[in-house]
Design a protein around this motif. Sequence first.
Motif, PDB file in Angstrom:
ATOM      1  N   VAL A 134       0.817  -0.962  -0.240  1.00 31.31           N
ATOM      2  CA  VAL A 134      -0.458  -0.424  -0.154  1.00 31.31           C
ATOM      3  C   VAL A 134       0.875   1.321  -0.154  1.00 31.31           C
ATOM      4  CG1 VAL A 134      -1.870  -1.138   1.132  1.00 31.31           C
ATOM      5  CG2 VAL A 134      -0.202   0.157   2.339  1.00 31.31           C
ATOM      6  N   LEU A 135       0.317   2.478  -0.492  1.00 30.96           N
ATOM      7  CA  LEU A 135       0.934   3.579  -0.405  1.00 30.96           C
ATOM      8  C   LEU A 135      -0.025   5.058  -0.957  1.00 30.96           C
ATOM      9  CD1 LEU A 135       0.677   4.601  -3.780  1.00 30.96           C
ATOM     10  CD2 LEU A 135       2.894   3.434  -3.346  1.00 30.96           C
ATOM     11  N   GLU A 136       0.302   5.820   0.067  1.00 30.32           N
ATOM     12  CA  GLU A 136      -0.393   7.527  -0.522  1.00 30.32           C
ATOM     13  C   GLU A 136       0.824   7.777  -1.447  1.00 30.32           C
ATOM     14  OE1 GLU A 136      -0.480   9.577   2.951  1.00 30.32           O
ATOM     15  OE2 GLU A 136      -0.863   7.572   4.293  1.00 30.32           O
ATOM     16  N   GLY A 137      -0.354   7.878  -2.556  1.00 31.73           N
ATOM     17  CA  GLY A 137       0.879   8.712  -4.087  1.00 31.73           C
ATOM     18  C   GLY A 137      -0.370   8.994  -5.359  1.00 31.73           C
ATOM     19  N   SER A 138      -0.022   9.718  -5.922  1.00 25.14           N
ATOM     20  CA  SER A 138      -0.812  10.104  -7.175  1.00 25.14           C
ATOM     21  C   SER A 138      -0.863   8.972  -7.987  1.00 25.14           C
ATOM     22  CB  SER A 138       0.791  10.734  -8.120  1.00 25.14           C
ATOM     23  OG  SER A 138       0.381  10.878  -9.423  1.00 25.14           O
ATOM     24  N   PRO A 139      -2.257   9.166  -7.758  1.00 24.09           N
ATOM     25  CA  PRO A 139      -2.945   7.973  -9.243  1.00 24.09           C
ATOM     26  C   PRO A 139      -2.600   7.971 -10.476  1.00 24.09           C
ATOM     27  CG  PRO A 139      -4.098   9.054  -7.081  1.00 24.09           C
ATOM     28  CD  PRO A 139      -3.037   9.656  -7.577  1.00 24.09           C
ATOM     29  N   ALA A 140      -2.379   9.055 -10.824  1.00 22.19           N
ATOM     30  CA  ALA A 140      -1.148   9.400 -11.951  1.00 22.19           C
ATOM     31  C   ALA A 140      -0.351   7.959 -11.843  1.00 22.19           C
ATOM     32  CB  ALA A 140      -1.444  10.503 -12.948  1.00 22.19           C
ATOM     33  N   TYR A 141       0.893   8.934 -10.918  1.00 24.33           N
ATOM     34  CA  TYR A 141       2.234   8.170 -11.146  1.00 24.33           C
ATOM     35  C   TYR A 141       2.115   7.039 -10.955  1.00 24.33           C
ATOM     36  CZ  TYR A 141       6.872   7.336 -10.296  1.00 24.33           C
ATOM     37  OH  TYR A 141       8.388   6.406 -10.332  1.00 24.33           O
ATOM     38  N   TYR A 142       1.655   6.052 -10.542  1.00 30.86           N
ATOM     39  CA  TYR A 142       1.604   5.631  -9.459  1.00 30.86           C
ATOM     40  C   TYR A 142       0.468   3.778 -10.414  1.00 30.86           C
ATOM     41  CZ  TYR A 142       4.856   6.464  -6.037  1.00 30.86           C
ATOM     42  OH  TYR A 142       5.700   6.992  -4.752  1.00 30.86           O
ATOM     43  N   GLY A 143      -0.600   4.638 -10.781  1.00 36.62           N
ATOM     44  CA  GLY A 143      -1.455   3.401 -11.283  1.00 36.62           C
ATOM     45  C   GLY A 143      -0.454   3.666 -12.806  1.00 36.62           C
ATOM     46  N   ARG A 144       0.555   4.255 -13.059  1.00 39.46           N
ATOM     47  CA  ARG A 144       1.298   3.540 -14.529  1.00 39.46           C
ATOM     48  C   ARG A 144       2.333   2.205 -14.003  1.00 39.46           C
ATOM     49  NH1 ARG A 144       4.762   8.092 -16.792  1.00 39.46           N
ATOM     50  NH2 ARG A 144       4.830   8.409 -14.162  1.00 39.46           N
ATOM     51  N   LEU A 145       1.637   2.393 -12.615  1.00 40.18           N
ATOM     52  CA  LEU A 145       3.396   1.528 -11.561  1.00 40.18           C
ATOM     53  C   LEU A 145       2.605   0.278 -11.228  1.00 40.18           C
ATOM     54  CD1 LEU A 145       5.823   3.915 -10.245  1.00 40.18           C
ATOM     55  CD2 LEU A 145       6.217   2.606 -12.506  1.00 40.18           C
ATOM     56  N   GLY A 146       1.501   0.142 -11.808  1.00 42.03           N
ATOM     57  CA  GLY A 146       0.553  -1.572 -11.365  1.00 42.03           C
ATOM     58  C   GLY A 146       0.012  -0.920  -9.794  1.00 42.03           C
ATOM     59  N   PHE A 147      -0.666   0.000  -9.963  1.00 37.77           N
ATOM     60  CA  PHE A 147      -0.842  -0.050  -8.390  1.00 37.77           C
ATOM     61  C   PHE A 147      -2.766   0.769  -8.556  1.00 37.77           C
ATOM     62  CE2 PHE A 147       3.106   1.185  -6.445  1.00 37.77           C
ATOM     63  CZ  PHE A 147       3.262  -0.016  -5.079  1.00 37.77           C
ATOM     64  N   GLU A 148      -3.103   0.630  -7.760  1.00 32.73           N
ATOM     65  CA  GLU A 148      -5.013   0.972  -7.767  1.00 32.73           C
ATOM     66  C   GLU A 148      -5.765   1.448  -7.417  1.00 32.73           C
ATOM     67  OE1 GLU A 148      -5.812  -2.801  -8.438  1.00 32.73           O
ATOM     68  OE2 GLU A 148      -4.722  -4.002  -9.973  1.00 32.73           O
ATOM     69  N   ASP A 149      -6.695   1.672  -7.194  1.00 33.44           N
ATOM     70  CA  ASP A 149      -7.513   2.347  -5.949  1.00 33.44           C
ATOM     71  C   ASP A 149      -7.473   1.536  -4.352  1.00 33.44           C
ATOM     72  OD1 ASP A 149      -9.361   3.945  -4.288  1.00 33.44           O
ATOM     73  OD2 ASP A 149     -10.053   5.249  -6.036  1.00 33.44           O
ATOM     74  N   ALA A 150      -7.182   1.683  -3.271  1.00 34.17           N
ATOM     75  CA  ALA A 150      -7.309   0.369  -2.334  1.00 34.17           C
ATOM     76  C   ALA A 150      -8.383   0.569  -2.146  1.00 34.17           C
ATOM     77  CB  ALA A 150      -6.526   0.740  -1.387  1.00 34.17           C
ATOM     78  N   ARG A 151      -9.201   1.211  -2.562  1.00 34.65           N
ATOM     79  CA  ARG A 151     -11.284   1.189  -1.404  1.00 34.65           C
ATOM     80  C   ARG A 151     -11.524   0.037  -2.826  1.00 34.65           C
ATOM     81  NH1 ARG A 151     -13.117   6.708  -3.131  1.00 34.65           N
ATOM     82  NH2 ARG A 151     -11.428   6.563  -5.422  1.00 34.65           N
ATOM     83  N   ALA A 152     -11.316  -0.363  -3.884  1.00 31.10           N
ATOM     84  CA  ALA A 152     -12.044  -0.727  -4.649  1.00 31.10           C
ATOM     85  C   ALA A 152     -10.941  -2.866  -4.844  1.00 31.10           C
ATOM     86  CB  ALA A 152     -10.849  -1.376  -6.446  1.00 31.10           C
ATOM     87  N   HIS A 153     -10.185  -2.747  -3.941  1.00 30.20           N
ATOM     88  CA  HIS A 153      -9.650  -3.991  -2.929  1.00 30.20           C
ATOM     89  C   HIS A 153     -10.601  -4.377  -1.325  1.00 30.20           C
ATOM     90  CE1 HIS A 153      -6.899  -5.534  -5.874  1.00 30.20           C
ATOM     91  NE2 HIS A 153      -7.071  -3.757  -6.263  1.00 30.20           N
ATOM     92  N   GLY A 154     -11.017  -2.956  -0.462  1.00 34.70           N
ATOM     93  CA  GLY A 154     -11.737  -3.271   0.618  1.00 34.70           C
ATOM     94  C   GLY A 154     -10.830  -2.640   1.398  1.00 34.70           C
ATOM     95  N   VAL A 155      -9.453  -1.818   1.138  1.00 32.25           N
ATOM     96  CA  VAL A 155      -9.289  -1.085   2.023  1.00 32.25           C
ATOM     97  C   VAL A 155      -8.424  -0.015   1.967  1.00 32.25           C
ATOM     98  CG1 VAL A 155      -6.097  -1.279   2.644  1.00 32.25           C
ATOM     99  CG2 VAL A 155      -6.838  -3.512   1.723  1.00 32.25           C
ATOM    100  N   SER A 156      -8.839   0.916   3.204  1.00 36.76           N
ATOM    101  CA  SER A 156      -8.710   2.225   3.168  1.00 36.76           C
ATOM    102  C   SER A 156      -7.283   2.947   3.807  1.00 36.76           C
ATOM    103  CB  SER A 156      -9.636   2.946   4.388  1.00 36.76           C
ATOM    104  OG  SER A 156      -9.762   1.901   5.492  1.00 36.76           O
TER     105      SER A 156
END
Length: 181
Positions: free
Chosen positions: A118-140
């Motif tokens: 998990v991380l806190e960061g730019s969705p545009a930047y980290y999205g390119r690296l395979g990160f997704e909105d944590a809420r979609a996985h039930g994680v806040s």
Amino acid sequence: MSIAIRAENPSDPAEVAAIAAVNAAAFDREEHGELPAALRATSHHRPGWCLVALDGGAVVGHVMVGTAFLERPDGSVLEVPNLSPLAVAPERQREGIGAALVHAAVAAVDADGEPFVVLEGSPAYYGRLGFEDARAHGVSLPLPDWAPPAAGQLRPLSAYRRLPGTIVYPAAVQAAFDALE
């Protein structure tokens, strides 16, 4: 790009100083230079997951992955990997160094059998690296008031399983983050 990535060496004072300088410069705040040492001093520091990018022996980038708590709806608490901070020397940004560090750190975490990072960061930047909105996985995740909800992110790994819950930073880690405000 002739960048070498390896585990950081916190017993080398010159490297520790270079890591601090890269973090301070990347965030344009001296306080950010103190964050790696503060995180290393906690029991949530994971040395094999903290990496440097070197060019000709000089530190040009740095990433740390430690742990945070995942408080589950059933009352159980798990330690999960948390990526923070990621820093690249300003004059070396936009060369792929940050992405290479993130990929290498995530690979190290994955090799240890963790389900996600998990991380806190730019969705545009980290999205390119395979990160997704944590809420979609039930994680806040706890986010600053100015951050969009999508800044709480999760990267599923090979051992991924859905583990809903709320991320809580350990007191020592939270204190290190609070010192930045």
